[in-house]
Write an enzyme that holds these catalytic residues in place. Structure first.
Site, PDB file in Angstrom:
ATOM      1  N   CYS A 192       0.806  -1.226   0.000  1.00 35.86           N
ATOM      2  CA  CYS A 192       0.000   0.000   0.000  1.00 35.86           C
ATOM      3  C   CYS A 192       0.837   1.273   0.000  1.00 35.86           C
ATOM      4  O   CYS A 192       0.289   2.375  -0.012  1.00 35.86           O
ATOM      5  CB  CYS A 192      -0.942  -0.009   1.195  1.00 35.86           C
ATOM      6  SG  CYS A 192      -2.036  -1.447   1.187  1.00 35.86           S
ATOM      7  N   HIS A 239      -2.103   8.105   6.393  1.00 35.81           N
ATOM      8  CA  HIS A 239      -2.383   6.803   5.792  1.00 35.81           C
ATOM      9  C   HIS A 239      -3.741   6.303   6.293  1.00 35.81           C
ATOM     10  O   HIS A 239      -4.565   5.850   5.498  1.00 35.81           O
ATOM     11  CB  HIS A 239      -1.278   5.815   6.146  1.00 35.81           C
ATOM     12  CG  HIS A 239      -1.432   4.480   5.506  1.00 35.81           C
ATOM     13  ND1 HIS A 239      -1.422   4.306   4.138  1.00 35.81           N
ATOM     14  CD2 HIS A 239      -1.613   3.238   6.034  1.00 35.81           C
ATOM     15  CE1 HIS A 239      -1.583   3.024   3.841  1.00 35.81           C
ATOM     16  NE2 HIS A 239      -1.708   2.361   4.981  1.00 35.81           N
ATOM     17  N   GLU A 279      -0.031   5.354  13.841  1.00 37.47           N
ATOM     18  CA  GLU A 279       0.342   6.496  13.017  1.00 37.47           C
ATOM     19  C   GLU A 279       0.139   7.809  13.770  1.00 37.47           C
ATOM     20  O   GLU A 279       0.978   8.714  13.695  1.00 37.47           O
ATOM     21  CB  GLU A 279      -0.469   6.516  11.724  1.00 37.47           C
ATOM     22  CG  GLU A 279      -0.095   7.697  10.825  1.00 37.47           C
ATOM     23  CD  GLU A 279      -0.888   7.755   9.542  1.00 37.47           C
ATOM     24  OE1 GLU A 279      -0.489   8.541   8.647  1.00 37.47           O
ATOM     25  OE2 GLU A 279      -1.897   7.038   9.422  1.00 37.47           O
ATOM     26  N   LYS A 288      -9.108   8.457   3.014  1.00 35.45           N
ATOM     27  CA  LYS A 288      -9.626   7.118   2.731  1.00 35.45           C
ATOM     28  C   LYS A 288     -11.042   6.954   3.261  1.00 35.45           C
ATOM     29  O   LYS A 288     -11.747   6.024   2.861  1.00 35.45           O
ATOM     30  CB  LYS A 288      -8.710   6.043   3.324  1.00 35.45           C
ATOM     31  CG  LYS A 288      -7.379   5.879   2.611  1.00 35.45           C
ATOM     32  CD  LYS A 288      -6.575   4.708   3.189  1.00 35.45           C
ATOM     33  CE  LYS A 288      -5.228   4.552   2.498  1.00 35.45           C
ATOM     34  NZ  LYS A 288      -4.281   5.626   2.858  1.00 35.45           N
ATOM     35  N   HIS A 343      -9.690   2.446   0.298  1.00 31.44           N
ATOM     36  CA  HIS A 343      -8.243   2.205   0.264  1.00 31.44           C
ATOM     37  C   HIS A 343      -7.862   1.651  -1.103  1.00 31.44           C
ATOM     38  O   HIS A 343      -8.169   0.520  -1.428  1.00 31.44           O
ATOM     39  CB  HIS A 343      -7.870   1.223   1.366  1.00 31.44           C
ATOM     40  CG  HIS A 343      -6.398   1.081   1.588  1.00 31.44           C
ATOM     41  ND1 HIS A 343      -5.457   1.682   0.788  1.00 31.44           N
ATOM     42  CD2 HIS A 343      -5.698   0.403   2.551  1.00 31.44           C
ATOM     43  CE1 HIS A 343      -4.248   1.377   1.224  1.00 31.44           C
ATOM     44  NE2 HIS A 343      -4.376   0.614   2.297  1.00 31.44           N
ATOM     45  N   PHE A 402       1.852  -3.407   3.899  1.00 28.74           N
ATOM     46  CA  PHE A 402       2.176  -4.740   4.395  1.00 28.74           C
ATOM     47  C   PHE A 402       3.634  -5.048   4.064  1.00 28.74           C
ATOM     48  O   PHE A 402       4.109  -4.769   2.958  1.00 28.74           O
ATOM     49  CB  PHE A 402       1.281  -5.786   3.722  1.00 28.74           C
ATOM     50  CG  PHE A 402      -0.095  -5.919   4.336  1.00 28.74           C
ATOM     51  CD1 PHE A 402      -0.529  -5.096   5.343  1.00 28.74           C
ATOM     52  CD2 PHE A 402      -0.963  -6.905   3.879  1.00 28.74           C
ATOM     53  CE1 PHE A 402      -1.798  -5.231   5.901  1.00 28.74           C
ATOM     54  CE2 PHE A 402      -2.233  -7.063   4.420  1.00 28.74           C
ATOM     55  CZ  PHE A 402      -2.650  -6.222   5.430  1.00 28.74           C
TER      56      PHE A 402
END
Length: 414
Positions: free
Chosen positions: A164, A304, A315, A336, A341, A402
């Site tokens: 991502c 994010h 985050e 998002k 996403h 990931f």
């Protein structure tokens, strides 16, 4: 006075769950619209899927591209071509020697539709019915290859894969290509087309997707106490990067500067972020240092913020650590919540949002946050856009993937 090594953004292109181009997407984002909707198919019934909604593309490629291109491109490449053409036109179709023009268009997963369709064909109809274009269509480098072919880009055609974070890392690599002298212009971004029953089922099995089937538009809830996972989306975002010198020579309109890039790896877990956020902190601080700005210069962050229970707060704590006392009043947006996403396309689209936020001095809102997590500790822009101050400013776009990939981009504007 601009530096020959400065890298500016002169073109923007996108196709997303909010719109078929940048203007419609940005307008919808500022209005707080959601691109998530119930899937118009029988996948949930047929396969027993626990999720029956997604942030699907707003304008189908068939409405934009000729049938000849549709047939030879995976949807991920179709989205990339649509976005790249818009970005290139928006930049004024710059005249540039092909040897000084590069492309970096990434995907986190690649041509999954082509791969799975070919497997179905093989099982059901035999090897002779598998299409000869299957491999060029499923290659993860297919989007960047097709963009390079269209533009005659010969300085390099790259496809970095970092889950991502892929879209943001593609832009970071494009910046490095220009800084190193390999290219004067780079078309960079990310794309993804994974709204297919297998990827949706796989993400659901990993317990990362929201299960709010009765409320798709309200399902992505970054920093809300009731958040339960992300909404899978699709689409592409592409930017045209130029050396400041090249852009000035041709009198190009400049949106903003990609002032700093920061990359790190957690080295911790294949899916879970490192709990202390150390890698995220290092990426953000590196990007600020690279840009030559400090926390006090930052007015906006596009987080994010996927809407997962654990990831959002890691985050938030990382941002707080980097900004310190300067965090007060920094407008934090989690877009998002509207787009879903886009996986490998997320960082590129969110870079576009960050660039436009500074260009228009307007931070986009975060929707669906009705009960903010008290641990957030940051100034979240909720429900309506927020004006940003004038003068020289900086913004951060965060992308994490990931595998422990962390990418932070610092955008600056005078």
């Amino acid at each position: 006075m601009t530096n020959v090594r400065d890298v500016v953004v002169t073109g923007l292109g996108a196709t997303t769950p909010l719109g078929g181009d940048v203007t419609s997407t940005w307008t919808a984002a500022l209005a707080g619209e959601s691109g998530a909707r119930t899937l118009d198919n029988d996948w949930a019934e047929t396969y027993g899927m626990p999720v029956n909604f997604a942030a699907t593309i707003k304008v189908k490629p068939e409405e934009v591209l000729p049938r000849t291109e549709i047939k030879r491109m995976d949807p991920s490449t179709q989205y990339a071509i649509i976005a790249a053409r818009e970005a290139w036109a928006d930049a004024g179709a710059p005249e540039v020697d092909g040897d000084r023009l590069g492309t970096v268009v990434s995907s986190g997963i690649g041509g999954i539709w082509t791969t799975l369709d070919a497997w179905d064909t093989l099982r059901e109809k035999g090897a002779r019915r598998v299409l000869p274009m299957t491999v060029p269509m499923l290659m993860p480098n297919s989007p960047t290859a097709y963009v390079s072919l269209e533009l005659g880009a010969r300085a390099g055609a790259h496809a970095l894969v970092s889950a991502c974070a892929s879209g943001s890392e593609a832009i970071a690599y494009g910046v490095e290509m220009i800084r190193s002298g390999r290219a004067d212009v780079v078309v960079a971004g990310g794309t993804e087309a994974t709204i297919h029953p297998m990827p949706i089922s796989a993400f659901a099995a990993s317990r990362t997707l929201s299960l709010r089937n009765d409320d798709p538009a309200g399902a992505s809830r970054p920093y809300d106490l009731a958040r339960d996972g992300f909404v899978i989306g699709e689409g592409a975002g592409v930017v045209v990067l130029e050396s400041a010198e090249h852009a000035a020579t041709r009198g190009a309109r400049v949106y903003a500067t990609i002032g700093g890039i920061g990359l790190s790896a957690d080295g911790y877990h294949i899916t879970s972020p490192e709990p202390t956020g150390d890698g995220q902190v290092r990426a953000m601080q590196s990007a600020l240092d690279d840009a030559g700005v400090t926390a006090s210069d930052v007015v906006h962050i596009n987080a994010h913020a996927t809407s997962t229970v654990v990831g959002d707060l890691i985050e938030a704590r990382s941002v707080s650590q980097v900004l310190g006392s300067s965090a007060d009043g920094v407008a934090l947006s989690a877009t998002k919540s509207m787009t879903g996403h886009l996986l490998g396309g997320a960082g590129a689209l969110e870079t576009i949002f960050t660039v436009l936020a500074l260009h228009e001095r307007t931070a986009p809102p975060t929707i669906n946050v009705t009960d903010p997590d008290p641990e957030l500790g940051l100034d979240l822009v909720r429900d309506a856009p927020r004006p940003l101050r004038s003068g020289p400013v900086a913004a951060i776009n965060n992308s994490f993937g990931f595998g422990g990939h962390n990418v932070a981009l610092v955008v600056t504007s005078e």
